[in-house]
Scaffold this motif. Structure first.
Motif, PDB file in Angstrom:
ATOM      1  N   SER A 123       0.843  -1.190   0.000  1.00  0.00           N
ATOM      2  CA  SER A 123       0.000   0.000   0.000  1.00  0.00           C
ATOM      3  C   SER A 123       0.879   1.240   0.000  1.00  0.00           C
ATOM      4  N   ASP A 124       0.311   2.326  -0.511  1.00  0.00           N
ATOM      5  CA  ASP A 124       0.984   3.624  -0.368  1.00  0.00           C
ATOM      6  C   ASP A 124       0.709   4.214   1.011  1.00  0.00           C
ATOM      7  N   ASP A 125      -0.106   3.540   1.768  1.00  0.00           N
ATOM      8  CA  ASP A 125      -0.496   4.018   3.092  1.00  0.00           C
ATOM      9  C   ASP A 125       0.298   3.252   4.160  1.00  0.00           C
ATOM     10  N   GLN A 126       1.082   3.963   4.940  1.00  0.00           N
ATOM     11  CA  GLN A 126       1.951   3.296   5.905  1.00  0.00           C
ATOM     12  C   GLN A 126       1.165   2.500   6.937  1.00  0.00           C
ATOM     13  N   GLN A 127       0.015   2.982   7.307  1.00  0.00           N
ATOM     14  CA  GLN A 127      -0.756   2.274   8.329  1.00  0.00           C
ATOM     15  C   GLN A 127      -1.282   0.941   7.786  1.00  0.00           C
ATOM     16  N   GLN A 128      -1.641   0.912   6.522  1.00  0.00           N
ATOM     17  CA  GLN A 128      -2.046  -0.368   5.936  1.00  0.00           C
ATOM     18  C   GLN A 128      -0.868  -1.333   5.892  1.00  0.00           C
ATOM     19  N   HIS A 129       0.309  -0.805   5.572  1.00  0.00           N
ATOM     20  CA  HIS A 129       1.516  -1.642   5.549  1.00  0.00           C
ATOM     21  C   HIS A 129       1.747  -2.263   6.933  1.00  0.00           C
ATOM     22  N   ILE A 130       1.636  -1.461   7.965  1.00  0.00           N
ATOM     23  CA  ILE A 130       1.834  -1.968   9.332  1.00  0.00           C
ATOM     24  C   ILE A 130       0.766  -2.998   9.680  1.00  0.00           C
ATOM     25  N   ALA A 131      -0.459  -2.722   9.265  1.00  0.00           N
ATOM     26  CA  ALA A 131      -1.544  -3.654   9.581  1.00  0.00           C
ATOM     27  C   ALA A 131      -1.308  -5.019   8.953  1.00  0.00           C
ATOM     28  N   ILE A 132      -0.590  -5.054   7.839  1.00  0.00           N
ATOM     29  CA  ILE A 132      -0.325  -6.322   7.151  1.00  0.00           C
ATOM     30  C   ILE A 132       0.955  -6.979   7.656  1.00  0.00           C
ATOM     31  N   THR A 133       2.014  -6.198   7.806  1.00  0.00           N
ATOM     32  CA  THR A 133       3.323  -6.787   8.128  1.00  0.00           C
ATOM     33  C   THR A 133       3.597  -6.870   9.630  1.00  0.00           C
ATOM     34  N   GLY A 134       2.889  -6.077  10.394  1.00  0.00           N
ATOM     35  CA  GLY A 134       3.095  -6.091  11.837  1.00  0.00           C
ATOM     36  C   GLY A 134       4.253  -5.231  12.310  1.00  0.00           C
ATOM     37  N   ARG A 135       4.955  -4.576  11.375  1.00  0.00           N
ATOM     38  CA  ARG A 135       6.098  -3.750  11.764  1.00  0.00           C
ATOM     39  C   ARG A 135       6.106  -2.456  10.944  1.00  0.00           C
ATOM     40  N   PRO A 136       6.639  -1.366  11.498  1.00  0.00           N
ATOM     41  CA  PRO A 136       6.683  -0.081  10.763  1.00  0.00           C
ATOM     42  C   PRO A 136       7.888   0.000   9.832  1.00  0.00           C
ATOM     43  N   ALA A 171      -1.059   1.640  -4.732  1.00  0.00           N
ATOM     44  CA  ALA A 171       0.260   1.029  -4.531  1.00  0.00           C
ATOM     45  C   ALA A 171       0.923   0.749  -5.879  1.00  0.00           C
ATOM     46  N   ARG A 172       0.134   0.256  -6.817  1.00  0.00           N
ATOM     47  CA  ARG A 172       0.698  -0.031  -8.143  1.00  0.00           C
ATOM     48  C   ARG A 172       1.150   1.260  -8.826  1.00  0.00           C
ATOM     49  N   ALA A 173       0.337   2.311  -8.721  1.00  0.00           N
ATOM     50  CA  ALA A 173       0.717   3.596  -9.320  1.00  0.00           C
ATOM     51  C   ALA A 173       1.982   4.151  -8.654  1.00  0.00           C
ATOM     52  N   GLN A 174       2.066   3.980  -7.366  1.00  0.00           N
ATOM     53  CA  GLN A 174       3.254   4.453  -6.650  1.00  0.00           C
ATOM     54  C   GLN A 174       4.511   3.738  -7.150  1.00  0.00           C
ATOM     55  N   LEU A 175       4.414   2.427  -7.311  1.00  0.00           N
ATOM     56  CA  LEU A 175       5.579   1.663  -7.778  1.00  0.00           C
ATOM     57  C   LEU A 175       5.966   2.065  -9.198  1.00  0.00           C
ATOM     58  N   ARG A 176       4.955   2.239 -10.038  1.00  0.00           N
ATOM     59  CA  ARG A 176       5.244   2.683 -11.404  1.00  0.00           C
ATOM     60  C   ARG A 176       5.943   4.038 -11.380  1.00  0.00           C
ATOM     61  N   HIS A 177       5.452   4.939 -10.538  1.00  0.00           N
ATOM     62  CA  HIS A 177       6.039   6.273 -10.444  1.00  0.00           C
ATOM     63  C   HIS A 177       7.496   6.181  -9.966  1.00  0.00           C
ATOM     64  N   MET A 178       7.774   5.232  -9.099  1.00  0.00           N
ATOM     65  CA  MET A 178       9.146   5.066  -8.600  1.00  0.00           C
ATOM     66  C   MET A 178      10.055   4.491  -9.674  1.00  0.00           C
ATOM     67  N   GLY A 179       9.459   3.856 -10.692  1.00  0.00           N
ATOM     68  CA  GLY A 179      10.274   3.303 -11.765  1.00  0.00           C
ATOM     69  C   GLY A 179      10.335   1.794 -11.796  1.00  0.00           C
ATOM     70  N   VAL A 180       9.474   1.132 -11.013  1.00  0.00           N
ATOM     71  CA  VAL A 180       9.454  -0.331 -11.028  1.00  0.00           C
ATOM     72  C   VAL A 180       8.686  -0.782 -12.269  1.00  0.00           C
ATOM     73  N   ALA A 181       9.354  -1.552 -13.111  1.00  0.00           N
ATOM     74  CA  ALA A 181       8.730  -1.949 -14.379  1.00  0.00           C
ATOM     75  C   ALA A 181       7.838  -3.172 -14.227  1.00  0.00           C
TER      76      ALA A 181
END
Ligand code: SF4
Length: 293
Positions: A123-136, A171-181
């Motif tokens: 996710s582009d949202d840090q709180q969603q990332h934490i909710a999934i991975t359990g770590r910041p 999240a996909r748009a964010q990765l594309r913007h970062m340059g992940v092909a």
């Protein structure tokens, strides 16, 4: 040293991919982890000598690519040596890491020809990332995606649908913007920490497990796939890899899996996050396809 880059599948060997699950340990404890990995899991009993012997045997078999996974493979102390041994033997290596921490020494190993990276993003949202991975660890992983791109390390990223309302498109748009092909999206497999009552692990498999691919767990058990971890065909601490892969137990396991009739469907059920890409080739289960891809 110049080594061959990872090449597309050819007919020179039936063994396209071998997963090496180096450890069950991980800094994270993702709620969907197929391996139920986490900080308190045991690493495994395979020694460096065992893994090196397996790599040499894989080279003899003509295995084209090793996918190094875990748990978090960068927590395995001998990772750099293992990668160098495989590359030196002419085998491509993909390291599937959460990219929470990569040392400068390891970046130098990852930046050589014949090595590529894969990781998961949610996710582009840090709180969603934490909710999934359990770590910041959102910032660390994002920074290391940038680092891989800067260094020119081939990288693919898998997004896994875990939460209702998860910001997949963003999240996909964010990765594309970062340059992940290379970005893919997959659903959570109901295996490991994501297991559900009444859902058998075999029903979560694509049905082509063992088809040019195999996996070796941290205790040396040989599986048809990282997702098919409940059934072992033998152990590389006791037998040669070629012996296990040509043995009766291997053949019988392959016949027990439910195969699905999806000849015309091509999908990539990767991105189960470190769920690692369970099958980087045509799958049998169209339900694994993301219609948006
Ligand atoms: S999904 Fe990957 S990063 Fe998450 S706990 Fe499992 S091994 Fe670690």
């Amino acid at each position: 040293m110049t080594v061959p880059a990872i090449s597309p599948a050819t007919s020179r060997s039936e063994w396209e991919r071998l997963w090496l699950e180096l450890t069950r340990r991980c800094q994270l404890a993702c709620r969907h982890c197929y391996n139920a990995s986490g900080p308190h899991r045991l690493a495994g009993t395979m020694t460096s000598a065992d893994w090196h012997r397996v790599i040499d045997q894989a080279a003899d078999l003509g295995v084209r690519e090793l996918c190094v996974i875990g748990g978090e493979p960068t927590l395995y102390p001998g990772l750099a040596t293992l990668i160098n041994r495989a590359v030196g033997a002419g085998i491509g290596v993909e390291v599937y890491s959460n990219l929470v921490h990569i040392s400068d020494d390891l970046w130098r190993v990852l930046a050589q020809d014949g090595v590529r990276l894969a990781t998961s993003w949610y996710s582009d949202d840090q709180q969603q990332h934490i909710a999934i991975t359990g770590r910041p660890t959102w910032r660390q992983t994002r920074a290391n995606i940038d680092r891989a791109l800067e260094l020119g390390v081939p990288l693919r990223v898998g997004i896994v649908r875990v939460l209702d309302g998860q910001r997949i498109d963003q999240a996909r748009a964010q990765l594309r913007h970062m340059g992940v092909a290379t970005v893919s999206v997959d659903r959570t497999r109901r295996i490991g920490r994501a297991a559900e009552a009444g859902v058998g692990p075999l029903g979560e498999l694509c049905g082509r497990c063992g088809d040019g691919r195999a996996a070796i767990g941290p205790d040396g058990e040989v599986w048809l796939c990282t997702m098919a971890r409940t059934i072992s065909a033998g152990n590389v601490r006791a037998r040669d890899l070629a012996d296990v892969l040509s043995g009766q137990a291997w053949r019988e396991l392959r016949t027990t899996l439910p195969h699905r009739n999806t000849d015309a469907v091509e999908c990539k059920p990767n991105g189960d996050s470190n769920d690692c890409a369970p099958a980087e080739k045509q799958s049998c289960d169209p339900s694994f396809c993301n219609p948006d891809d």
